[in-house]
Design a protein around this motif. Structure first.
Motif, PDB file in Angstrom:
ATOM      1  N   VAL A  64     -19.759   6.581   1.107  1.00 34.01           N
ATOM      2  CA  VAL A  64     -20.197   7.224   2.349  1.00 34.01           C
ATOM      3  C   VAL A  64     -21.724   7.122   2.402  1.00 34.01           C
ATOM      4  O   VAL A  64     -22.394   7.502   1.440  1.00 34.01           O
ATOM      5  N   ASP A  65     -22.272   6.599   3.481  1.00 29.85           N
ATOM      6  CA  ASP A  65     -23.723   6.615   3.681  1.00 29.85           C
ATOM      7  C   ASP A  65     -24.027   7.658   4.755  1.00 29.85           C
ATOM      8  O   ASP A  65     -23.688   7.479   5.923  1.00 29.85           O
ATOM      9  N   CYS A  66     -24.662   8.756   4.335  1.00 32.06           N
ATOM     10  CA  CYS A  66     -24.845   9.908   5.224  1.00 32.06           C
ATOM     11  C   CYS A  66     -26.052   9.817   6.147  1.00 32.06           C
ATOM     12  O   CYS A  66     -26.330  10.779   6.876  1.00 32.06           O
ATOM     13  N   HIS A  67     -26.795   8.731   6.101  1.00 32.98           N
ATOM     14  CA  HIS A  67     -27.951   8.653   7.005  1.00 32.98           C
ATOM     15  C   HIS A  67     -28.245   7.186   7.326  1.00 32.98           C
ATOM     16  O   HIS A  67     -28.825   6.472   6.507  1.00 32.98           O
ATOM     17  N   VAL A  68     -27.807   6.757   8.507  1.00 32.61           N
ATOM     18  CA  VAL A  68     -28.069   5.379   8.944  1.00 32.61           C
ATOM     19  C   VAL A  68     -28.505   5.401  10.409  1.00 32.61           C
ATOM     20  O   VAL A  68     -28.321   6.404  11.108  1.00 32.61           O
ATOM     21  N   HIS A  69     -29.096   4.299  10.831  1.00 33.35           N
ATOM     22  CA  HIS A  69     -29.413   4.096  12.260  1.00 33.35           C
ATOM     23  C   HIS A  69     -28.805   2.747  12.632  1.00 33.35           C
ATOM     24  O   HIS A  69     -29.407   1.699  12.400  1.00 33.35           O
ATOM     25  N   ARG A 112     -22.882   8.127   8.746  1.00 29.50           N
ATOM     26  CA  ARG A 112     -23.318   9.176   9.676  1.00 29.50           C
ATOM     27  C   ARG A 112     -24.590   8.660  10.340  1.00 29.50           C
ATOM     28  O   ARG A 112     -25.610   8.456   9.668  1.00 29.50           O
ATOM     29  N   ASP A 113     -24.523   8.421  11.649  1.00 28.32           N
ATOM     30  CA  ASP A 113     -25.674   7.872  12.367  1.00 28.32           C
ATOM     31  C   ASP A 113     -26.602   9.018  12.780  1.00 28.32           C
ATOM     32  O   ASP A 113     -26.177  10.000  13.376  1.00 28.32           O
ATOM     33  N   ALA A 114     -27.888   8.838  12.458  1.00 26.52           N
ATOM     34  CA  ALA A 114     -28.868   9.914  12.667  1.00 26.52           C
ATOM     35  C   ALA A 114     -29.681   9.724  13.944  1.00 26.52           C
ATOM     36  O   ALA A 114     -30.730  10.333  14.100  1.00 26.52           O
ATOM     37  N   GLY A 115     -29.188   8.901  14.851  1.00 30.33           N
ATOM     38  CA  GLY A 115     -29.806   8.847  16.168  1.00 30.33           C
ATOM     39  C   GLY A 115     -30.468   7.532  16.527  1.00 30.33           C
ATOM     40  O   GLY A 115     -30.937   6.800  15.668  1.00 30.33           O
ATOM     41  N   ASP A 116     -30.459   7.253  17.841  1.00 29.54           N
ATOM     42  CA  ASP A 116     -31.211   6.114  18.364  1.00 29.54           C
ATOM     43  C   ASP A 116     -31.687   6.466  19.765  1.00 29.54           C
ATOM     44  O   ASP A 116     -31.133   7.354  20.423  1.00 29.54           O
ATOM     45  N   VAL A 138     -17.144   6.630  11.743  1.00 33.01           N
ATOM     46  CA  VAL A 138     -18.525   6.631  12.226  1.00 33.01           C
ATOM     47  C   VAL A 138     -18.794   7.985  12.882  1.00 33.01           C
ATOM     48  O   VAL A 138     -18.135   8.338  13.860  1.00 33.01           O
ATOM     49  N   HIS A 139     -19.721   8.742  12.321  1.00 31.56           N
ATOM     50  CA  HIS A 139     -20.138  10.000  12.939  1.00 31.56           C
ATOM     51  C   HIS A 139     -21.515   9.785  13.554  1.00 31.56           C
ATOM     52  O   HIS A 139     -22.389   9.190  12.928  1.00 31.56           O
ATOM     53  N   CYS A 140     -21.691  10.291  14.760  1.00 32.08           N
ATOM     54  CA  CYS A 140     -22.948  10.012  15.468  1.00 32.08           C
ATOM     55  C   CYS A 140     -23.608  11.277  15.996  1.00 32.08           C
ATOM     56  O   CYS A 140     -22.942  12.180  16.504  1.00 32.08           O
ATOM     57  N   ALA A 141     -24.938  11.264  15.919  1.00 36.93           N
ATOM     58  CA  ALA A 141     -25.735  12.349  16.495  1.00 36.93           C
ATOM     59  C   ALA A 141     -26.147  12.018  17.930  1.00 36.93           C
ATOM     60  O   ALA A 141     -26.707  12.855  18.619  1.00 36.93           O
ATOM     61  N   THR A 346     -17.762  11.964  -2.974  1.00 33.65           N
ATOM     62  CA  THR A 346     -17.273  13.325  -2.695  1.00 33.65           C
ATOM     63  C   THR A 346     -18.258  14.146  -1.864  1.00 33.65           C
ATOM     64  O   THR A 346     -17.862  14.805  -0.905  1.00 33.65           O
ATOM     65  N   HIS A 347     -19.535  14.123  -2.242  1.00 28.65           N
ATOM     66  CA  HIS A 347     -20.504  14.949  -1.518  1.00 28.65           C
ATOM     67  C   HIS A 347     -20.704  14.450  -0.087  1.00 28.65           C
ATOM     68  O   HIS A 347     -20.840  15.253   0.834  1.00 28.65           O
ATOM     69  N   GLY A 348     -20.708  13.133   0.080  1.00 31.99           N
ATOM     70  CA  GLY A 348     -20.826  12.573   1.428  1.00 31.99           C
ATOM     71  C   GLY A 348     -19.602  12.907   2.271  1.00 31.99           C
ATOM     72  O   GLY A 348     -19.711  13.300   3.433  1.00 31.99           O
ATOM     73  N   ALA A 349     -18.426  12.752   1.662  1.00 26.61           N
ATOM     74  CA  ALA A 349     -17.175  13.027   2.384  1.00 26.61           C
ATOM     75  C   ALA A 349     -17.129  14.488   2.824  1.00 26.61           C
ATOM     76  O   ALA A 349     -16.727  14.805   3.953  1.00 26.61           O
ATOM     77  N   ARG A 350     -17.596  15.386   1.951  1.00 23.90           N
ATOM     78  CA  ARG A 350     -17.588  16.811   2.294  1.00 23.90           C
ATOM     79  C   ARG A 350     -18.544  17.082   3.461  1.00 23.90           C
ATOM     80  O   ARG A 350     -18.241  17.825   4.379  1.00 23.90           O
ATOM     81  N   LEU A 351     -19.705  16.442   3.423  1.00 26.32           N
ATOM     82  CA  LEU A 351     -20.682  16.640   4.496  1.00 26.32           C
ATOM     83  C   LEU A 351     -20.122  16.180   5.843  1.00 26.32           C
ATOM     84  O   LEU A 351     -20.401  16.768   6.878  1.00 26.32           O
ATOM     85  N   LEU A 352     -19.314  15.131   5.814  1.00 29.52           N
ATOM     86  CA  LEU A 352     -18.719  14.632   7.057  1.00 29.52           C
ATOM     87  C   LEU A 352     -17.374  15.299   7.375  1.00 29.52           C
ATOM     88  O   LEU A 352     -16.722  14.944   8.355  1.00 29.52           O
TER      89      LEU A 352
END
Ligand SMILES: [Zn+2]
Length: 404
Positions: A64-69, A112-116, A138-141, A346-352
């Motif tokens: 899980v990558d919790c911060h991407v653009h 998890r996309d942190a915005g564009d 894909v989770h998006c802000a 695990t930590h990424g999955a929990r955050l999402l």
């Protein structure tokens, strides 16, 4: 074998995503796309049929990558970056799709996309993820929020003149997965550790976070420096993004408030190696990296929950590839291989909010995992060119996925 038939994989080593030490000689049984049984230190007689022999390989859960653009490529060409910030959706869709394939090719199955600036990633998630048969979450802000006249335009928008953040949120009811607020500036390359003022009034930030919570949305806050980070935690954010120069008291406060830290060290490492900036700026970037790794050392001792996020798409940080580098940085900061992998699973999955579907290798979880050649000692090196990526019990084929 028929795709619905149960089959077995015998792997030499397994890091299961829980932070536990790696296991050896693991027999995984896969049935209907799920892990139905798992035996470590397997010494029994091997099944004669439907066995995939991976004794020279290591298996880890999907990452899980919790911060991407997703709409930015991470290339170092400033003109290209400028064009990507302003591109139309028709152009953006192939860029975003390409980045998602880059993630999948390295076994990253949730981002998890942190915005564009234009909200293209959110539109892609809404309209295209399912139809493009991309097996990842894909989770998006959407468009992130920043204060007028402050840093953040490339990632989103500001409230109208004279309008508070919470009022701006009230009139926006986009179908986002999380609220993203930019509450500080970025790290200075001219003065080491220089703090920037908070972007929003504290009350306003707190009201915005609670409005989001009322809508069922967690809030991710971009913040560096003691005051902006302290306010983000006190406002009730779910995760703290970056967190450079936050200080020990804030690390402690994150533990007490159950806030997850996404430290994104990659972009600073990229700047420390960037030829187009001055030697002094490169040196400040390198010192900033060291400082962040020191904070990570303290975080580990205090028990802060750290989730891996690369900030892929930012200058010099490439989608997919950056995860192995971020894992390496966590290990440099004193994390064991297993706890670094835990941050990326695990930590990424929990955050999402995906704890049922992702994060660890255990019976009852989907058979979605990464197989790399060699033992855990070779894992980071091998992660950029995995042996195979398995999605719900089937090998994912990159060639099949790439559009003509
Ligand atoms: Zn970012």
């Amino acid at each position: 074998m028929h795709r619905d038939e149960a089959f077995h994989l015998l792997v030499g080593w397994m890091v299961d995503g829980t932070g536990a030490p790696y296991s050896r000689r693991v027999l995984l049984t896969v049935s209907h796309g799920m892990i139905s049984a798992l035996e470590t230190d397997f010494t029994g007689s091997l099944p004669t049929q439907h066995l995939v022999d991976l004794r020279q390989c290591t298996v880890i859960p999907a990452l899980v990558d919790c911060h991407v653009h997703l709409s930015l490529s991470g290339k170092r060409d400033p003109d290209l970056r400028q064009r990507q910030v302003a591109m139309a959706f028709e152009r953006a869709r192939s860029v975003i799709r390409g980045h998602l394939v880059d993630h999948l090719a390295r076994g990253i199955m949730a981002v998890r996309d942190a915005g564009d600036h234009c909200g293209h990633s959110l539109r892609f998630r809404r309209e295209l993820v399912a139809t493009e048969s991309l097996p990842l979450v894909v989770h998006c802000a959407g468009r992130a929020w920043h204060a007028r006249g402050r840093y953040g335009k490339v990632l989103g928008r500001a409230p109208a003149a004279g309008e508070s953040l919470v009022d701006a949120l009230r009139r926006s009811d986009e179908d986002v997965d999380q609220l993203k607020v930019i509450h500080s500036g970025i790290n200075s390359l001219n003065e080491f550790g220089q703090a920037t003022a908070p972007q929003f009034a504290f009350e306003d930030l707190r009201n915005a976070v609670s409005l989001a919570r009322d809508r069922g949305l967690p809030t991710m806050v971009h913040a560096n420096g003691e005051q902006p980070v302290g306010e983000a935690i006190a406002a009730g954010c779910r995760s703290l993004e970056h967190g450079y120069f936050m200080g020990l008291a804030n690390l402690q406060a994150m533990v007490e408030n159950g806030v997850t830290w996404v430290p994104t060290v990659n972009p600073m490492v990229a700047l420390a190696g960037e030829a187009s900036i001055s030697p002094r700026q490169r040196e400040i970037a390198a010192r900033t990296v060291d400082h962040q790794l020191e904070q990570l050392r303290q975080a580990r001792i205090l028990g802060v929950t750290v989730a891996l996020g690369t900030d892929s798409g930012s200058f010099g940080v490439l989608h997919g590839r950056a995860v192995a580098e971020e894992l390496r940085l966590l290990i440099e900061a004193g994390f064991s291989l297993e706890s670094a992998i835990q941050s990326a699973t695990t930590h990424g999955a929990r955050l999402l909010g995906l704890t049922e579907a992702m994060g660890c290798l255990a019976p009852g979880f989907p058979a979605s995992f990464i197989v790399v050649r060699g033992s855990p000692a070779e894992l980071l090196e091998q992660l950029t060119t995995p042996h195979s990526i398995w999605v719900r019990g089937e090998v994912w084929n990159q060639v099949k996925q790439e559009k003509p």
